[in-house]
Design a protein around this motif. Structure first.
Motif, PDB file in Angstrom:
ATOM      1  N   VAL A 169      33.730  27.296  10.092  1.00  0.00           N
ATOM      2  CA  VAL A 169      34.446  28.073  11.118  1.00  0.00           C
ATOM      3  C   VAL A 169      34.026  27.619  12.513  1.00  0.00           C
ATOM      4  O   VAL A 169      34.876  27.421  13.399  1.00  0.00           O
ATOM      5  N   TYR A 170      32.725  27.433  12.712  1.00  0.00           N
ATOM      6  CA  TYR A 170      32.239  27.004  14.026  1.00  0.00           C
ATOM      7  C   TYR A 170      32.766  25.613  14.368  1.00  0.00           C
ATOM      8  O   TYR A 170      33.201  25.360  15.514  1.00  0.00           O
ATOM      9  N   ALA A 171      32.766  24.693  13.387  1.00  0.00           N
ATOM     10  CA  ALA A 171      33.239  23.329  13.643  1.00  0.00           C
ATOM     11  C   ALA A 171      34.728  23.319  13.985  1.00  0.00           C
ATOM     12  O   ALA A 171      35.167  22.575  14.874  1.00  0.00           O
ATOM     13  N   ILE A 172      35.513  24.136  13.286  1.00  0.00           N
ATOM     14  CA  ILE A 172      36.952  24.194  13.559  1.00  0.00           C
ATOM     15  C   ILE A 172      37.215  24.735  14.972  1.00  0.00           C
ATOM     16  O   ILE A 172      38.097  24.246  15.692  1.00  0.00           O
ATOM     17  N   ALA A 173      36.440  25.729  15.381  1.00  0.00           N
ATOM     18  CA  ALA A 173      36.692  26.402  16.655  1.00  0.00           C
ATOM     19  C   ALA A 173      36.106  25.669  17.855  1.00  0.00           C
ATOM     20  O   ALA A 173      36.407  26.028  18.994  1.00  0.00           O
TER      21      ALA A 173
ATOM     22  N   LEU B  74      37.526  33.550  16.487  1.00  0.00           N
ATOM     23  CA  LEU B  74      38.022  34.706  15.737  1.00  0.00           C
ATOM     24  C   LEU B  74      39.168  34.307  14.819  1.00  0.00           C
ATOM     25  O   LEU B  74      39.194  34.655  13.627  1.00  0.00           O
ATOM     26  N   LEU B  75      40.130  33.546  15.356  1.00  0.00           N
ATOM     27  CA  LEU B  75      41.282  33.129  14.542  1.00  0.00           C
ATOM     28  C   LEU B  75      40.851  32.183  13.423  1.00  0.00           C
ATOM     29  O   LEU B  75      41.355  32.273  12.291  1.00  0.00           O
ATOM     30  N   ALA B  76      39.933  31.279  13.722  1.00  0.00           N
ATOM     31  CA  ALA B  76      39.438  30.372  12.684  1.00  0.00           C
ATOM     32  C   ALA B  76      38.735  31.156  11.584  1.00  0.00           C
ATOM     33  O   ALA B  76      38.882  30.855  10.383  1.00  0.00           O
ATOM     34  N   GLY B  77      37.979  32.175  11.983  1.00  0.00           N
ATOM     35  CA  GLY B  77      37.296  33.004  10.991  1.00  0.00           C
ATOM     36  C   GLY B  77      38.284  33.722  10.083  1.00  0.00           C
ATOM     37  O   GLY B  77      38.100  33.780   8.864  1.00  0.00           O
TER      38      GLY B  77
ATOM     39  N   GLY C  26      32.525  20.550  23.033  1.00  0.00           N
ATOM     40  CA  GLY C  26      31.301  21.284  23.323  1.00  0.00           C
ATOM     41  C   GLY C  26      31.516  22.740  23.671  1.00  0.00           C
ATOM     42  O   GLY C  26      30.556  23.454  23.977  1.00  0.00           O
ATOM     43  N   ARG C  27      32.760  23.217  23.644  1.00  0.00           N
ATOM     44  CA  ARG C  27      33.041  24.615  23.963  1.00  0.00           C
ATOM     45  C   ARG C  27      33.631  25.319  22.742  1.00  0.00           C
ATOM     46  O   ARG C  27      34.390  24.732  21.973  1.00  0.00           O
ATOM     47  N   THR C  28      33.277  26.584  22.589  1.00  0.00           N
ATOM     48  CA  THR C  28      33.754  27.380  21.452  1.00  0.00           C
ATOM     49  C   THR C  28      34.371  28.666  21.982  1.00  0.00           C
ATOM     50  O   THR C  28      33.684  29.683  22.133  1.00  0.00           O
ATOM     51  N   PRO C  29      35.675  28.641  22.287  1.00  0.00           N
ATOM     52  CA  PRO C  29      36.320  29.877  22.769  1.00  0.00           C
ATOM     53  C   PRO C  29      36.235  30.978  21.716  1.00  0.00           C
ATOM     54  O   PRO C  29      36.467  30.735  20.527  1.00  0.00           O
TER      55      PRO C  29
END
Length: 361
Positions: free
Chosen positions: A164-168, A180-183, A172-175
């Motif tokens: 989930v973190y890698a997709i979002a 939330l949507l990726a999760g 270097g930024r994780t909106p």
């Protein structure tokens, strides 16, 4: 400095509540044991280091052994000591560790996402653990390295969180919105995998269903201590970022303006929350209510400041899950604790909600 006094007072009250719940819970069961007797059993089990002695062996060099001194020696029936320390304490310790972990992770997720519906499962951790655990039950031969049920659940939880973190993350930024949507998307996909495994579970479907409802009846003291140790250390790390979490409630732009390293803080919060949630779910199954509602209930009581909210939510979650599990095992037929947490906790939360304004959530 005012918050320190409020935090100390609230934490003291909740620690006392947790001790009381543990003592009462340890006395409830097929053999009833009074709270005073339970307290004596716990006191007899206490030991402090009294010195070091040299011991010689025939095979290795002499080594130093710690001598222990038990300051209490109350006269207690050995049967009661066995029941409390070897039968009930492992389950109680597991309940306290899992409740502590889920409530702390839920508090962080709700603050990070600025979403009252967020809970520890929002980044796919619980769904990943479900896939790992169900696979370990239905098709253990397909798992690498001979992973058991708990190890599979823990690995599944962490893999889901990393995906989930890698997709979002991009550049270097994780909106937070993308996270939330990726999760949600990963949760949905993993839910379909779990459903397929359930269809293929055959004679194992009862074991699979029981695990997915959440339970503590197979807990061992070693697992509870490991989970509790990991959780305590990581919640202490999360507490160091409580002020940054307060700033993030205002939005990432405002948080940067007051000196918060937003992306680094998000990584720490997500990593620590994922690990403690994965460790908790691995030994208890999916218990979804604690991480969602307990932080809300404490926010209504102590306010939104995470320097107070985080430790109080964690302690309240520990007491709540121990009490719920005591009810789950006290009826004519033992129930999965996940059923009891929802049935008991929801009315209590609604009562608190009616006492305060919804806008305070």
């Amino acid at each position: 400095m005012r918050y320190r006094g409020r935090t100390a007072s609230a934490v003291s009250v909740l620690v006392g509540l947790l001790v009381g719940v543990v003592v009462v819970s340890a006395g409830i069961g097929p053999v009833h044991i009074g709270p005073v007797t339970v307290a004596k059993v716990f006191a007899n089990a206490l030991a402090v280091p009294a010195g070091v002695r040299m011991e010689a062996t025939a095979l290795v060099a002499p080594w130093h052994a710690v001598e222990w001194y038990a300051p209490f020696g109350y006269d207690v029936d050995p049967l009661y000591s066995t029941i409390v320390l070897q039968v009930r304490l492992p389950r109680i310790a597991a309940g306290a560790s899992v409740g502590f972990a889920l409530a702390a992770a839920g508090t962080v997720m709700q603050g990070l996402f600025r979403n009252p519906m967020a809970d520890p499962s929002i980044i796919g951790v619980s769904s990943g653990a479900s896939v790992g655990a169900v696979a370990a039950i239905v098709a253990p031969f397909a798992l690498p390295f001979g992973l058991g049920l708990r190890a599979s659940a823990f690995v599944g939880a962490l893999v889901a969180a990393v995906v989930v973190y890698a997709i979002a993350t991009e550049g270097g930024r994780t909106p937070v919105a993308t996270l939330l949507l990726a999760g949600v998307a990963v949760q949905t996909f993993l839910g379909s995998v779990t459903s397929y495994l359930i269809l293929r579970s055959g004679d194992s479907i009862e074991e699979v269903t029981y695990w997915l409802m959440g339970h503590l009846d197979a807990s061992r003291i070693e697992e509870a201590l490991i989970t509790g140790g990991i959780t305590f250390v990581l919640v202490a790390v999360l507490y160091l970022y409580a002020e940054d979490l307060n700033a993030l409630l205002l939005g990432e732009t405002d948080a940067r303006s007051v000196g918060v390293e937003v992306e680094w803080t998000k990584r720490i919060l997500l990593a620590a929350s994922s690990i403690i949630t994965g460790a908790a779910v691995a030994i208890s199954g999916v218990i979804g209510f604690v991480g969602l509602i307990v932080p809300h209930a404490l926010r209504l009581i102590v306010g939104p400041d995470h320097r107070i909210l985080l430790p109080t939510s964690a302690l309240a979650g520990a007491s709540f899950l121990v009490a719920a599990d005591t009810l789950a095992r006290s009826g004519p037929a033992e129930l999965p604790v996940g059923i009891v947490t929802a049935a008991v906790g929801a009315p209590f939360f609604l009562y608190l909600l009616r006492k305060r304004e919804v806008s305070e959530l």
